[in-house]
Scaffold this motif. Sequence first.
Motif, PDB file in Angstrom:
ATOM      1  N   UNK A 289      34.058  49.817  42.392  1.00 60.03           N
ATOM      2  CA  UNK A 289      34.573  48.693  43.181  1.00 60.03           C
ATOM      3  C   UNK A 289      35.743  47.995  42.476  1.00 60.03           C
ATOM      4  N   UNK A 290      36.830  47.877  43.165  1.00 61.00           N
ATOM      5  CA  UNK A 290      38.005  47.180  42.632  1.00 61.00           C
ATOM      6  C   UNK A 290      38.866  46.791  43.821  1.00 61.00           C
ATOM      7  N   UNK A 291      39.813  45.937  43.553  1.00 58.62           N
ATOM      8  CA  UNK A 291      40.765  45.618  44.615  1.00 58.62           C
ATOM      9  C   UNK A 291      42.120  46.121  44.162  1.00 58.62           C
ATOM     10  N   UNK A 292      42.969  46.405  45.104  1.00 60.91           N
ATOM     11  CA  UNK A 292      44.324  46.782  44.751  1.00 60.91           C
ATOM     12  C   UNK A 292      45.269  45.872  45.505  1.00 60.91           C
ATOM     13  N   UNK A 293      46.123  45.179  44.772  1.00 57.84           N
ATOM     14  CA  UNK A 293      47.031  44.253  45.447  1.00 57.84           C
ATOM     15  C   UNK A 293      48.118  44.972  46.249  1.00 57.84           C
TER      16      UNK A 293
END
Length: 462
Positions: A289-293
């Motif tokens: 799980x991670x976010x990518x801008x």
Amino acid sequence: MKGPARPVLDRDGLGTLRLALARLKSGFASLPDLDAPQEDAAAIERVLLEAADRLRDNYPYFHPLYAGQMLKPPHLVARLAYALALWINPNNHALDGGRASSAMEKEAVAEIARMIGWETHLGHLCSGGTMANLEALWVAGQLCPGKKILASQQAHYTHERITQVLGLEFESVPCDRKGRLEIGALGTRLESGPVGTVVATIGTTATGSVDPLPGLLELRERYGFRLHADAAYGGYFGLADNLAAETRAAYDRLGEVDSIVIDPHKHGLQPYGCGCVLFRDPAVGQFYKHDSPYTYFSSADLHLGEISLECSRPGAAAVGLWATQKLLPLVKGGEFARMLGECRVAALALFEQVRADARFLAAFAPELDILVWVPRAGRASEASELARRIFAEAARRNLHLALASLPLEFFNAETAGMQRDQASITCLRSVLMKPEHRQWAQRIWEILDQAASVALARAPRP
Ligand SMILES: Cc1ncc(COP(=O)(O)O)c(C=O)c1O
């Protein structure tokens, strides 16, 4: 299917590629034409021909007389589909970069999961077996932090390196005389302290040996470790109908492991950069799980980058795999399964020839399609030197084998009267991973026979 003889490196399929490109182009007909500068066709041709000249400096990997390392030509449909996709060059990191090819990857990976009996899974393609094993062991490390990773002495060398990268400890477990992880030794080791993960190799690199999965599953029951299968090489062989009983028993329980790596760029008829990692429990997706801008804007659907350690990945690899599995579904009794069976028949045929010849000491019968053998000699060092000479003589006759350094026990060398004057022995190794090898096994033997006669006659007397 056997057809008429065909020239090496034929150009079949280029007409089909043109047709498919026209179909692809029609999907973008509403776009205005480009007024881009014309490419310099003459310069491109010059460079391409130079590249062709450079590429002639290779072993003939595509030909059955190349029977050395794990190199299998991609299927025509894989090459064409991969090339077709290059006109778009999708990136399967995010749906923003490769919508269609991401969907094709999910379908193709689900088919691999189904092959091992998983209706639900978490999985994706990656650059190859090393990256796939790294992801599986990274997840294992998240689940069992600080605990050791164990694999057999014949496991691929990258496991130890991967654990170093992950900051985990690695320990190797002895093998039996057939190159398989020794269950007794693992049991003893498990008694002495906690272990996080055990890697079962399903098709070792050197000999195609298959670790005894039923015994490993029993130990997992008792000691509660995580079980990862490195089936990078052997993963597809469960489809074959001619495995020995012990090997079959391992494949029949492959679906019970926690994670598995299968390389479509080994036996799955794909161009390089195509590995695949699968997890039985989709909940491990939480670790990714991670976010990518920068990405993940175009859709709330799953972007493959959200469940993968790598960012950019070739959508073309997914298109090649999808097309291949459409043409050759991963089912028992199908054409793809038959091709795997042919490879094993070829390996057994060559093994029988080697075993029956007094000049050689064959190791155990191949479990898959890889065999190893040594020339008989008084000392291990002498046998190793003879193996190198035979290897070179065979290559002069266009037969390309491989060499490997292995324990003497694999050949029962000491029982055969060979002195152990060095720790391991350099042996001849052949990977018969093309279905055509079945037809070529006799020819390969004849060349090997000649090469051995010349090499042994010319070798200096000890
Ligand atoms: C059993 C096994 N695991 C892992 C690997 C590494 O795979 P790759 O070369 O695709 O990174 C190999 C390569 O031969 C292998 O045989």
